[in-house]
Design a protein around this motif. Structure first.
Motif, PDB file in Angstrom:
ATOM      1  N   THR A   1       1.683  -4.376  18.559  1.00 51.15           N
ATOM      2  CA  THR A   1       2.540  -3.580  17.673  1.00 51.15           C
ATOM      3  C   THR A   1       3.486  -4.427  16.838  1.00 51.15           C
ATOM      4  OG1 THR A   1       4.216  -3.257  19.405  1.00 51.15           O
ATOM      5  CG2 THR A   1       2.465  -1.591  19.225  1.00 51.15           C
ATOM      6  N   GLU A   2       3.557  -5.712  17.119  1.00 53.17           N
ATOM      7  CA  GLU A   2       4.412  -6.602  16.325  1.00 53.17           C
ATOM      8  C   GLU A   2       3.821  -6.750  14.923  1.00 53.17           C
ATOM      9  OE1 GLU A   2       7.302  -8.185  16.811  1.00 53.17           O
ATOM     10  OE2 GLU A   2       7.549  -7.456  18.847  1.00 53.17           O
ATOM     11  N   PRO A   3       4.663  -6.748  13.892  1.00 55.24           N
ATOM     12  CA  PRO A   3       4.156  -6.917  12.525  1.00 55.24           C
ATOM     13  C   PRO A   3       3.926  -8.387  12.176  1.00 55.24           C
ATOM     14  CG  PRO A   3       6.508  -6.561  12.474  1.00 55.24           C
ATOM     15  CD  PRO A   3       6.088  -6.477  13.924  1.00 55.24           C
ATOM     16  N   LEU A   4       3.172  -9.070  13.012  1.00 55.86           N
ATOM     17  CA  LEU A   4       2.902 -10.489  12.818  1.00 55.86           C
ATOM     18  C   LEU A   4       1.403 -10.733  12.798  1.00 55.86           C
ATOM     19  CD1 LEU A   4       5.327 -11.906  15.522  1.00 55.86           C
ATOM     20  CD2 LEU A   4       5.669 -12.039  13.063  1.00 55.86           C
TER      21      LEU A   4
ATOM     22  N   GLU B   1      -4.270 -18.904  24.340  1.00 55.21           N
ATOM     23  CA  GLU B   1      -3.428 -19.622  23.390  1.00 55.21           C
ATOM     24  C   GLU B   1      -3.232 -18.660  22.233  1.00 55.21           C
ATOM     25  OE1 GLU B   1      -2.170 -22.808  23.536  1.00 55.21           O
ATOM     26  OE2 GLU B   1      -3.071 -23.124  25.500  1.00 55.21           O
ATOM     27  N   VAL B   2      -1.986 -18.428  21.845  1.00 56.39           N
ATOM     28  CA  VAL B   2      -1.683 -17.466  20.792  1.00 56.39           C
ATOM     29  C   VAL B   2      -0.900 -18.189  19.703  1.00 56.39           C
ATOM     30  CG1 VAL B   2      -0.536 -15.295  20.238  1.00 56.39           C
ATOM     31  CG2 VAL B   2      -1.593 -15.608  22.485  1.00 56.39           C
ATOM     32  N   LEU B   3      -1.358 -18.055  18.476  1.00 51.13           N
ATOM     33  CA  LEU B   3      -0.675 -18.643  17.338  1.00 51.13           C
ATOM     34  C   LEU B   3      -0.133 -17.505  16.492  1.00 51.13           C
ATOM     35  CD1 LEU B   3      -0.077 -21.412  16.063  1.00 51.13           C
ATOM     36  CD2 LEU B   3      -2.088 -21.068  14.640  1.00 51.13           C
ATOM     37  N   LEU B   4       1.198 -17.410  16.414  1.00 47.36           N
ATOM     38  CA  LEU B   4       1.860 -16.397  15.597  1.00 47.36           C
ATOM     39  C   LEU B   4       2.114 -17.016  14.234  1.00 47.36           C
ATOM     40  CD1 LEU B   4       4.430 -15.199  18.277  1.00 47.36           C
ATOM     41  CD2 LEU B   4       2.248 -14.128  17.674  1.00 47.36           C
ATOM     42  N   HIS B   5       1.589 -16.391  13.194  1.00 47.04           N
ATOM     43  CA  HIS B   5       1.643 -16.964  11.849  1.00 47.04           C
ATOM     44  C   HIS B   5       2.859 -16.450  11.085  1.00 47.04           C
ATOM     45  CE1 HIS B   5      -2.470 -18.379  12.410  1.00 47.04           C
ATOM     46  NE2 HIS B   5      -2.720 -17.193  12.914  1.00 47.04           N
ATOM     47  N   ASP B   6       3.452 -17.343  10.334  1.00 45.56           N
ATOM     48  CA  ASP B   6       4.568 -17.021   9.462  1.00 45.56           C
ATOM     49  C   ASP B   6       4.462 -17.950   8.262  1.00 45.56           C
ATOM     50  OD1 ASP B   6       7.313 -15.931   8.844  1.00 45.56           O
ATOM     51  OD2 ASP B   6       7.807 -18.045   9.040  1.00 45.56           O
ATOM     52  N   PRO B   7       4.781 -17.476   7.063  1.00 42.76           N
ATOM     53  CA  PRO B   7       4.695 -18.372   5.901  1.00 42.76           C
ATOM     54  C   PRO B   7       5.523 -19.647   6.067  1.00 42.76           C
ATOM     55  CG  PRO B   7       4.978 -16.125   5.177  1.00 42.76           C
ATOM     56  CD  PRO B   7       5.127 -16.110   6.671  1.00 42.76           C
ATOM     57  N   GLY B   8       6.591 -19.584   6.852  1.00 39.73           N
ATOM     58  CA  GLY B   8       7.430 -20.751   7.059  1.00 39.73           C
ATOM     59  C   GLY B   8       6.957 -21.637   8.188  1.00 39.73           C
ATOM     60  N   GLY B   9       5.880 -21.301   8.793  1.00 42.25           N
ATOM     61  CA  GLY B   9       5.383 -22.085   9.907  1.00 42.25           C
ATOM     62  C   GLY B   9       4.771 -21.152  10.935  1.00 42.25           C
ATOM     63  N   SER B  10       4.373 -21.671  12.027  1.00 40.66           N
ATOM     64  CA  SER B  10       3.784 -20.839  13.062  1.00 40.66           C
ATOM     65  C   SER B  10       4.374 -21.229  14.405  1.00 40.66           C
ATOM     66  CB  SER B  10       2.267 -20.945  13.070  1.00 40.66           C
ATOM     67  OG  SER B  10       1.843 -22.245  12.860  1.00 40.66           O
ATOM     68  N   VAL B  11       4.177 -20.333  15.360  1.00 39.70           N
ATOM     69  CA  VAL B  11       4.668 -20.560  16.710  1.00 39.70           C
ATOM     70  C   VAL B  11       3.488 -20.375  17.652  1.00 39.70           C
ATOM     71  CG1 VAL B  11       6.226 -19.740  18.513  1.00 39.70           C
ATOM     72  CG2 VAL B  11       6.988 -19.769  16.132  1.00 39.70           C
TER      73      VAL B  11
ATOM     74  N   GLU C   1      -1.008 -17.219  32.583  1.00 46.94           N
ATOM     75  CA  GLU C   1      -1.736 -16.109  33.203  1.00 46.94           C
ATOM     76  C   GLU C   1      -1.446 -14.850  32.401  1.00 46.94           C
ATOM     77  OE1 GLU C   1       1.156 -14.624  36.714  1.00 46.94           O
ATOM     78  OE2 GLU C   1       0.269 -16.599  37.023  1.00 46.94           O
ATOM     79  N   GLY C   2      -2.258 -13.839  32.611  1.00 42.59           N
ATOM     80  CA  GLY C   2      -2.091 -12.583  31.905  1.00 42.59           C
ATOM     81  C   GLY C   2      -2.650 -12.640  30.504  1.00 42.59           C
ATOM     82  N   THR C   3      -2.410 -11.578  29.760  1.00 41.04           N
ATOM     83  CA  THR C   3      -2.922 -11.475  28.401  1.00 41.04           C
ATOM     84  C   THR C   3      -1.901 -10.776  27.520  1.00 41.04           C
ATOM     85  OG1 THR C   3      -4.701 -10.635  27.006  1.00 41.04           O
ATOM     86  CG2 THR C   3      -4.137  -9.308  28.950  1.00 41.04           C
ATOM     87  N   LEU C   4      -1.935 -11.092  26.264  1.00 40.18           N
ATOM     88  CA  LEU C   4      -1.105 -10.392  25.288  1.00 40.18           C
ATOM     89  C   LEU C   4      -1.904  -9.297  24.585  1.00 40.18           C
ATOM     90  CD1 LEU C   4       0.948 -13.251  23.592  1.00 40.18           C
ATOM     91  CD2 LEU C   4       1.605 -11.754  25.471  1.00 40.18           C
ATOM     92  N   LEU C   5      -3.137  -9.118  24.990  1.00 37.20           N
ATOM     93  CA  LEU C   5      -4.024  -8.162  24.319  1.00 37.20           C
ATOM     94  C   LEU C   5      -4.142  -6.823  25.047  1.00 37.20           C
ATOM     95  CD1 LEU C   5      -6.834 -10.671  23.315  1.00 37.20           C
ATOM     96  CD2 LEU C   5      -4.987  -9.773  21.883  1.00 37.20           C
ATOM     97  N   ALA C   6      -3.328  -6.619  26.085  1.00 41.84           N
ATOM     98  CA  ALA C   6      -3.446  -5.383  26.867  1.00 41.84           C
ATOM     99  C   ALA C   6      -2.170  -4.551  26.834  1.00 41.84           C
ATOM    100  CB  ALA C   6      -3.828  -5.718  28.304  1.00 41.84           C
ATOM    101  N   GLY C   7      -1.333  -4.760  25.841  1.00 44.62           N
ATOM    102  CA  GLY C   7      -0.109  -3.964  25.753  1.00 44.62           C
ATOM    103  C   GLY C   7       1.130  -4.789  26.032  1.00 44.62           C
TER     104      GLY C   7
ATOM    105  N   ALA D   1      12.342 -17.305  19.068  1.00 45.40           N
ATOM    106  CA  ALA D   1      13.443 -16.328  19.087  1.00 45.40           C
ATOM    107  C   ALA D   1      13.764 -15.848  17.680  1.00 45.40           C
ATOM    108  CB  ALA D   1      14.680 -16.947  19.753  1.00 45.40           C
ATOM    109  N   ALA D   2      13.799 -16.752  16.716  1.00 47.80           N
ATOM    110  CA  ALA D   2      14.073 -16.364  15.332  1.00 47.80           C
ATOM    111  C   ALA D   2      12.959 -15.481  14.779  1.00 47.80           C
ATOM    112  CB  ALA D   2      14.239 -17.611  14.462  1.00 47.80           C
ATOM    113  N   LEU D   3      11.725 -15.826  15.105  1.00 47.17           N
ATOM    114  CA  LEU D   3      10.589 -15.026  14.648  1.00 47.17           C
ATOM    115  C   LEU D   3      10.664 -13.616  15.219  1.00 47.17           C
ATOM    116  CD1 LEU D   3       7.960 -15.135  12.993  1.00 47.17           C
ATOM    117  CD2 LEU D   3       6.802 -15.891  15.056  1.00 47.17           C
ATOM    118  N   MET D   4      11.046 -13.483  16.473  1.00 41.81           N
ATOM    119  CA  MET D   4      11.164 -12.160  17.104  1.00 41.81           C
ATOM    120  C   MET D   4      12.354 -11.387  16.535  1.00 41.81           C
ATOM    121  SD  MET D   4       8.643 -11.818  19.145  1.00 41.81           S
ATOM    122  CE  MET D   4       7.823 -12.572  17.761  1.00 41.81           C
ATOM    123  N   ARG D   5      13.437 -12.080  16.271  1.00 39.07           N
ATOM    124  CA  ARG D   5      14.659 -11.440  15.782  1.00 39.07           C
ATOM    125  C   ARG D   5      14.538 -11.009  14.317  1.00 39.07           C
ATOM    126  NH1 ARG D   5      17.612 -15.184  17.362  1.00 39.07           N
ATOM    127  NH2 ARG D   5      17.602 -16.427  15.475  1.00 39.07           N
ATOM    128  N   ALA D   6      14.030 -11.906  13.480  1.00 38.87           N
ATOM    129  CA  ALA D   6      14.043 -11.661  12.034  1.00 38.87           C
ATOM    130  C   ALA D   6      12.659 -11.427  11.437  1.00 38.87           C
ATOM    131  CB  ALA D   6      14.711 -12.837  11.324  1.00 38.87           C
TER     132      ALA D   6
END
Length: 164
Positions: free
Chosen positions: A15-18, A31-41, A47-53, A78-83
């Motif tokens: 549900t994150e707009p990323l 391994e998860v790469l969160l994309h942002d025009p200013g860089g990525s995280v 363990e676990g998954t980010l694909l199940a909620g 933290a900045a990516l999550m906040r802003a």
């Protein structure tokens, strides 16, 4: 750890707009790469998954040798999550910064003779070029080629993209 949707600490990749890229490994880790025009995280899940909620994230900051890098990465996350974006103050400088002096020298050498070998001599000296230019490894030739491509790009206005 999985958690409820209304948990104040919940992180839900779905549900994150990323924009994100997820690599699932054979052993089940992700391994998860969160994309942002200013860089990525990058997040490395043990363990676990980010694909199940929604999940509640726990962070491992291990060791002291690279502690500053790990804390910087957490600040970026933290900045990516906040802003919803990585601010300029937390962007990682591109590889250009360390190449500026060599690129400026490349441009100067190109003004005298734009051919690769004379540029190489101006940058690295006659002795090195004489021994490595026609060697089995094309490392020096490729390095000079890349420098020439970047220098020509700068001369055609690419420096404006870097400044922006």
């Amino acid at each position: 750890m999985p958690c409820a949707v209304d948990d104040p600490e919940a992180f839900d990749l779905l549900t994150e707009p990323l924009a994100a890229t997820v690599l699932r490994r054979e052993r089940g880790s992700e391994e998860v790469l969160l994309h942002d025009p200013g860089g990525s995280v990058r997040l490395s899940l043990r363990e676990g998954t980010l694909l199940a909620g929604p999940v509640r994230l726990a962070y491992d900051v291990v060791g002291r040798r690279l502690l500053h890098r790990r804390l910087f990465a957490l600040d970026r996350f933290a900045a990516l999550m906040r802003a919803g974006r990585v601010p300029g103050s937390l962007r990682i400088p591109g590889p250009w910064r360390s190449q500026w002096p060599l690129l400026i020298r490349t441009i100067d050498a190109m003004a005298l003779d734009p051919r690769p070998r004379p540029v190489a001599v101006a940058l690295f000296g006659e002795t090195r070029v004489k021994s490595e230019w026609t060697a089995e490894s094309d490392r020096l030739r490729m390095q000079v080629r890349r420098l020439l491509i970047k220098a020509r790009g700068l001369l055609r206005g690419r420096y404006l993209d870097i400044i922006r």
